[in-house]
Design an enzyme around this catalytic site. Structure first.
Site, PDB file in Angstrom:
ATOM      1  N   ASP A   1       3.173 -10.538   6.075  1.00  0.00           N
ATOM      2  CA  ASP A   1       3.893  -9.582   5.135  1.00  0.00           C
ATOM      3  C   ASP A   1       3.506  -8.056   5.469  1.00  0.00           C
ATOM      4  O   ASP A   1       3.577  -7.292   4.548  1.00  0.00           O
ATOM      5  CB  ASP A   1       4.459  -9.889   4.038  1.00  0.00           C
ATOM      6  CG  ASP A   1       5.110 -11.146   3.737  1.00  0.00           C
ATOM      7  OD1 ASP A   1       5.397 -11.957   4.696  1.00  0.00           O
ATOM      8  OD2 ASP A   1       5.514 -11.439   2.590  1.00  0.00           O
TER       9      ASP A   1
ATOM     10  N   ASP B   1       4.871 -13.627   9.587  1.00  0.00           N
ATOM     11  CA  ASP B   1       6.019 -13.226   9.022  1.00  0.00           C
ATOM     12  C   ASP B   1       5.556 -11.440   8.796  1.00  0.00           C
ATOM     13  O   ASP B   1       6.058 -10.820   8.020  1.00  0.00           O
ATOM     14  CB  ASP B   1       6.499 -13.528   7.712  1.00  0.00           C
ATOM     15  CG  ASP B   1       6.806 -14.884   7.771  1.00  0.00           C
ATOM     16  OD1 ASP B   1       7.101 -15.468   8.896  1.00  0.00           O
ATOM     17  OD2 ASP B   1       6.936 -15.767   6.741  1.00  0.00           O
TER      18      ASP B   1
ATOM     19  N   THR C   1       0.920  -1.115  -0.059  1.00  0.00           N
ATOM     20  CA  THR C   1      -0.196  -0.034  -0.063  1.00  0.00           C
ATOM     21  C   THR C   1       0.849   1.178  -0.017  1.00  0.00           C
ATOM     22  O   THR C   1       0.599   2.044  -0.566  1.00  0.00           O
ATOM     23  CB  THR C   1      -0.927  -0.007   1.401  1.00  0.00           C
ATOM     24  OG1 THR C   1      -1.800  -1.205   1.097  1.00  0.00           O
ATOM     25  CG2 THR C   1      -1.732   1.316   1.275  1.00  0.00           C
TER      26      THR C   1
ATOM     27  N   ARG D   1      11.083 -16.457  12.814  1.00  0.00           N
ATOM     28  CA  ARG D   1      11.916 -17.636  12.150  1.00  0.00           C
ATOM     29  C   ARG D   1      12.675 -16.687  11.191  1.00  0.00           C
ATOM     30  O   ARG D   1      12.551 -15.605  10.892  1.00  0.00           O
ATOM     31  CB  ARG D   1      10.843 -18.630  11.491  1.00  0.00           C
ATOM     32  CG  ARG D   1       9.813 -17.929  10.516  1.00  0.00           C
ATOM     33  CD  ARG D   1       9.085 -18.843   9.894  1.00  0.00           C
ATOM     34  NE  ARG D   1       7.950 -18.198   8.876  1.00  0.00           N
ATOM     35  CZ  ARG D   1       7.045 -19.013   8.298  1.00  0.00           C
ATOM     36  NH1 ARG D   1       7.154 -20.183   8.073  1.00  0.00           N
ATOM     37  NH2 ARG D   1       6.240 -18.257   7.246  1.00  0.00           N
TER      38      ARG D   1
END
Length: 290
Positions: free
Chosen positions: A154, A175, A104, A233
């Site tokens: 993300d 993540d 965005t 991770r």
């Protein structure tokens, strides 16, 4: 890295750097521009003076990019609860986006300050998450104050460069803070989101070699939310180091941590928690401050 709660506030700039020009964006048409992107486009390439772009309260439904040659922009909203930029691209959508292009908000320039704005990727990842970036920060010397970043997977691409996040709210599932940035997050709230995919992962750091300087430091932050999550991770090669200190609350129990988690001495910890980890030459002090 002490875990404490924090809250968003309406930012007010202090006089650390002079503002050469102020541009006002208002969807009602009473400002200089109706569109955030139009205001950014009006800044000349290779600009070397601080230009403030002030966004009046409201929802700006557009995709916004700060190009690599448009430095020294202060992008300021009227508070993360009142000013937002929202769009819904995601990786492998019908328009052919990938993770790098679906954001965005994307910033490639160095010396960028952002304050009091929420960036949201409106892709609904409740039942199935896909890479859907709310903000991608790839320019050096970028600072972000009292901003919100909302998505599922993300959410915040802390991709490249030295960055400082203070008093921000970051929400996601998988993540949702990732990249190869060298960044300090101070006094931020990091929240999971409701999703059928669980548990998630807060971070995915892409450190590729033992001598890389990049990393994510969370200082006096609060990790919260409606569902359980792993703290992180590795992204790519497994050259990542995890360490924690002086954390409190239910999530601070270390019985389930990986065996190779580091325990740092006070001096080792200070190398990461001190502002010199990202700012050895004083660039933060030369920017408009909040």
């Amino acid at each position: 890295m002490t875990v404490l709660s924090t809250s968003l506030h309406v930012p007010v700039a202090t006089a650390a750097a002079s503002i050469a020009k102020t541009i006002v964006v208002n969807r009602s048409g009473t400002g200089d521009f109706r569109s955030v992107q139009e205001a950014i486009n009006s800044v000349p390439d290779y600009n070397n003076q601080w230009i403030k772009i002030h966004l009046a309260s409201g929802v700006y439904r557009e995709k916004v990019v700060i190009g690599a040659y448009k430095s020294y922009i202060l992008l300021e909203g009227e508070g993360a609860q009142k000013t937002s930029i929202e769009w819904g691209d995601y990786a492998s959508d019908s328009r052919g986006h990938d993770t790098a292009s679906c954001g965005t908000f994307t910033s490639y320039a160095s010396n960028i300050v952002v304050a009091g704005i929420t960036f949201k990727n409106t892709y609904d990842g409740y039942s199935h998450t896909k890479q859907a970036v709310a903000a991608l920060i790839a320019g050096d010397k970028s600072s972000l104050y009292s901003c919100g970043f909302v998505g599922y997977q993300d959410t915040l691409a802390d991709l490249f460069g030295r960055h400082y996040f203070k008093g921000c709210y970051i929400q996601g599932v998988t993540d949702f803070i990732f990249g190869l940035g060298q960044s300090i997050y101070e006094g931020c709230t990091i929240s999971t989101a409701n999703s059928v995919e669980k548990p998630g992962f807060v971070t995915a750091q892409g450190r590729g070699a033992a001598n890389d300087t990049n990393g994510f430091v969370f200082k006096r932050c609060n990790v919260t939310g409606p569902q359980a999550t792993y703290l992180g991770r590795a992204w790519g090669r497994n050259e990542i180091t995890y360490a924690e200190s002086e954390c409190t609350g239910p999530g601070s129990k270390q019985s389930g941590r990986v065996r190779w988690k580091k325990t740092l001495t006070s001096d080792e910890l200070r190398k990461f928690t001190d502002i010199s980890y990202i700012d050895g030459e004083g660039w933060l002090g030369e920017q408009p401050r909040y």
